[in-house]
Design an enzyme around this catalytic site. Structure first.
Site, short mmCIF file in Angstrom:
data_model
loop_
_atom_site.label_atom_id
_atom_site.label_comp_id
_atom_site.label_asym_id
_atom_site.label_seq_id
_atom_site.Cartn_x
_atom_site.Cartn_y
_atom_site.Cartn_z
N CYS A 115 0.76 -1.36 -0.11
CA CYS A 115 0.01 0.31 0.02
C CYS A 115 0.76 0.82 -0.11
O CYS A 115 0.25 2.41 0.08
CB CYS A 115 -0.84 0.24 1.20
N HIS A 143 -2.30 8.11 6.38
CA HIS A 143 -2.66 6.92 5.79
C HIS A 143 -3.82 6.51 6.30
O HIS A 143 -5.33 6.16 5.10
CB HIS A 143 -1.38 5.74 5.90
N HIS A 149 -9.69 2.88 -0.09
CA HIS A 149 -8.01 2.75 -0.01
C HIS A 149 -7.88 2.04 -1.33
O HIS A 149 -8.30 0.77 -1.49
CB HIS A 149 -8.21 1.09 1.20
#
Lengths: 85, 728
Positions: free
Chosen positions: B158, B291, B328
């Site tokens: 990620c 994040h 996400h």
């Protein structure tokens, strides 16, 4: 199935499903803590173990504190499997 | 004084809109992209929502005649890249494309895979996993835009696209190219949706980052790019500067393959380092695009990190996670959030965290409810991923004053350690020529077990062959370099990732359902898992990432490694490539040899690279000096300098490196002895082996110079290893 053979089966399931390379049934005492100390499993292992137990014994492992207490040791897993079968 | 790097274009495609502006306007309007899945059947997954890009037609995006080959990810990437590049054309020789991603053409591969019997593997149904590797998206974007001399693909779960942006930044600072498109792309697919669902990481409802009631993340998809160029170039052509990319910092926790280290020490360190790189005080930071996934562990970790890095200023800095709106987007997340961060600075609007009502940590400056309209001087975009690698990108508003920055001189790069293994055994410094000796197929796949045998069984649980080989070789190379783990990054070249393991995971889901997926398997399926596992095992605190690059993946990894040394983000990098035997890949790619046996093999090689001054400071022995790797253009000038003495120089080339051989034939190196590695069998990590062999050969003065040439379907490279001057 006798209590001893159920525990033996659970230990083999642990070794296979959690890829415990180099470990044998003899390394896993019935009361050995599985998480934290002892076998040092982590929460990924808990998820994997739940899938393996559900598949083998056709039962549901609750996704809560109760679920976590089932995974304390081979003894507690065996007790849970016995009551659910 | 280093010139600043300006953001002069942005592009984004997300569930919120098909442009950067549309996405940002939806964000400040509070829209959320989560809807019931339509791309595929959610089966028995616990979660049913995702932030899908709606109305994307591949045929509208792909160049004429290519729509049939384009993956969803390719189309997302090209749409965002075109928007970011704008109308201007850039000569291919001055242009670079750097892309981060994790899933590539997985959605398309799954359709083939799940269309047949689920109780057995038919390799032909997995052909897309091999024919459409992650770096193909980069190649397609570059080609559609007229070509790009520099092309890089980075996978670090990620944080992939943050690393891709950091690499592009390094190209501009070193003057490799003049214009860079850096970003990321990831389309939704079953693998990631079902994998995160099996981990219990998905919130069945729209996610609520930082809220006390948060219950996991919400997946999205998309692509985003930044157009980056040096400030003087942007000013000279009168381009609008949207913001400056003033600093970046990357590193790894070396803690656990999925769990963040709870104190947030790495996240804090990266924010501090990124501020330092930009020459900013913590009090000058006005906005943090966190994040903020919405998982318990990530958000708590990030909050602690902000307090550690910013002290009392943590209360004042505006913090939000826009993942609550666009979802996400995994490999695209850092790039998409970088675009959001640039627009937040440019427009003076700090987005809110949608769904956040009761912050777990009320002492942070969370933006709750509506976006805040306020001038923002600088902003950080933070990314963390499986495998423990994280990154912080630091942006400043377009009118920010120029600051003095320490000039990092372009430094010589030296090799201080090397290792390789394969059918020839383990490379030894005393006998580097054994890898040239012919070995005959079949190559029984024994490497996985032999590499694993050198590792602690408890800590290498769940390692597959590639993870075992990368860890084993990195450990040996670092030992030879007499180097500790601190500040060491790992760049592992790979061709295809874990194909067989991915196929098994998906077939099991198809056959038995998502509730029977193997949750502990999923984190090991991303291409960066091998480097992440090596980082955790060895405690390496530099960034750990994989570099997809076909049969020239080692070159692509070394190219990234040199960027990491140049930007000061690692004091040493273990770079190379590894390939483990994979039954599906073997069935698809094996060429029969004499007695009908397969030529497929396994192995790899890594070198430890450091700057010359870094190696000298710690008193390390330099085995070789490196120049390159240079991308080869068939019609261009051969980039490597001619050999100093042709009779003391060697060329190592794979017989399969045909386009590299063509470029070589017209160079002064054609006069040198050429040897193929005949002891490796067939696999895609051969040039990693060649790197280690080249370093060992010049270390022993068997040759003064060794040129390694390699090529994949899309790129050819040359890398020069030269004996180090002075007594050895």
């Amino acid at each position: 199935m006798s209590d001893a053979s159920l525990k033996s089966e659970i230990k083999r399931l642990l070794i296979e499903s959690l890829d415990l390379r180099g470990k044998s049934e003899a390394d896993i005492a019935d009361d050995l803590p599985l998480f934290g100390a002892g076998l040092k499993l982590d929460s990924l292992d808990a998820l994997q173990l739940a899938v393996a137990l559900e598949e083998r014994y056709g039962l549901e492992i609750p996704d809560d504190e109760g679920g976590r207490s089932i995974f304390a040791s081979v003894n507690t897993i065996a007790a849970y499997v016995s009551t659910k079968r | 004084m280093v010139e600043r790097v300006a953001v002069t274009g942005i592009g984004a495609v997300s569930a919120l809109g098909q442009s950067a502006n549309a996405t940002f306007e939806a964000i400040v309007a509070g829209e959320r992209g989560f809807r019931p899945l339509t791309l595929f059947d959610a089966l028995d997954a616990r979660a049913r929502l995702a932030a899908e890009v709606r109305g994307l037609e591949i045929a509208d995006v792909a160049p004429r005649g290519e729509a049939g080959h384009f993956s969803r990810t390719d189309a997302l990437a090209l749409a965002a890249a075109r928007e970011a590049l704008g109308a201007a054309t850039v000569p291919a020789s001055r242009f670079g494309v750097s892309l981060g991603g994790t899933s590539g053409a997985m959605l398309e591969a799954e359709r083939e895979l799940l269309a047949g019997p689920l109780d057995r593997i038919e390799p032909v149904r997995a052909a897309s996993l091999v024919s459409q590797p992650l770096d193909l998206t980069t190649q397609r974007v570059a080609r559609a835009l007229g070509g790009a001399r520099r092309r890089a693909t980075v996978c670090a779960a990620c944080s992939s696209s943050a690393l891709a942006i950091a690499e592009g930044l390094s190209w501009l600072e070193r003057g490799d190219v003049d214009v860079v498109l850096a970003g990321g792309a990831d389309g939704l697919c079953r693998l990631t949706f079902f994998g995160f669902d099996a981990l219990g990481a998905l919130d069945p409802a729209p996610c609520r980052p930082f809220d006390v009631s948060r219950h996991g993340l919400g997946l999205g998809e998309g692509a985003a790019f930044l157009r980056l160029e040096r400030e003087s170039d942007a000013r000279a052509r009168g381009a609008e500067i949207l913001a400056f990319l003033s600093g970046s910092a990357t590193g790894a926790e070396a803690h656990h393959i999925t769990h963040p280290e709870p104190s947030g020490a790495l996240a804090a360190e990266l924010l501090t380092r990124a501020l330092g790189a930009a020459g900013l005080e913590p009090s000058e930071l006005d906005y943090v695009n966190a994040h903020g996934t919405g998982t318990q562990q990530n958000d708590a970790m990030e909050g602690r990190a902000l307090h550690t890095a910013l002290g009392l200023h943590a209360k004042r800095v505006l913090v939000s996670s826009t993942k609550a709106q666009h979802g996400h987007t995994l490999g695209a997340a850092a790039a998409l959030e970088a675009v959001v961060t640039v627009l937040a600075l440019a427009r003076g609007q700090a987005p809110a965290t949608a769904g956040l009502e009761r912050p777990e940590d009320a002492t942070l400056g969370h933006v709750i409810g509506a976006a805040r309209r306020v001038p923002l001087r600088s902003a950080a975009s933070c990314s963390f991923g499986f495998g423990g690698t994280g990154a912080v990108l630091l942006f400043e508003r377009a009118d920010a004053p120029a600051r003095e920055r320490a000039l990092t001189p372009r430094e010589r790069v030296v090799v201080t350690g090397f290792s390789a293994c394969g059918p020839f055994g383990e490379l030894t410094p005393e006998d580097p020529e054994r890898a040239f000796e012919p070995r005959r197929a079949p190559f029984v796949p024994t490497l996985e077990s032999s590499a694993l045998a050198t590792l602690d069984p408890e800590r290498s649980r769940r390692f597959d062959g590639t993870a075992a080989v990368v860890t084993h070789l990195a450990e040996r190379a670092l030992r030879r370099a007499e180097l500790g783990a601190s500040g060491v990054a790992v760049a592992a070249g790979t061709a295809f990732g874990a194909v067989e393991r991915t196929v098994r995971f998906m077939l099991r889901v198809g056959e038995r359902g998502v509730r029977r997926a193997n949750p502990a398997e999923f984190p090991h399926l991303v291409a960066s898992a091998a480097s992440g596992n090596a980082s955790v095992y060895l405690g390496l605190s530099g960034a750990a990432f994989s570099v997809p690059g076909g049969a020239a993946a080692a070159e692509a990894a070394l190219s990234a490694a040199i960027a990491w040394l140049a930007n000061g983000d690692a004091r040493a990098v273990v770079a190379g490539a590894a390939a483990a035997f994979d039954a599906v890949i073997a069935a698809l790619l094996a060429e029969p040899v004499a007695d009908g046996a397969s030529d497929r093999s396994e192995g790899g090689g890594f070198i430890v690279v450091e700057t010359d001054s870094g190696a000298r400071t710690r008193g390390a022995r330099a085995h070789a000096e490196i120049e390159g790797p240079w991308p080869l253009e068939l019609d261009g000038v051969f980039p490597a300098p001619p050999p100093r003495r042709a009779e003391r120089a060697l060329v190592i080339a794979s017989p399969r490196a045909r386009s590299a051989a063509a470029a070589l034939a017209s160079s002064a190196w054609a006069a040198c002895e050429l040897r193929p590695l005949r002891g490796t069998g067939a696999h895609e990590a051969e040039s990693g082996v060649a790197f280690a062999v080249a370093a060992a050969l010049v270390a022993r003065r068997m040759f003064e110079e060794v040129l390694v040439v390699a090529s994949s379907a899309h790129a050819a490279w040359a890398t020069l290893f030269r004996a180090v001057e002075g007594p050895s």
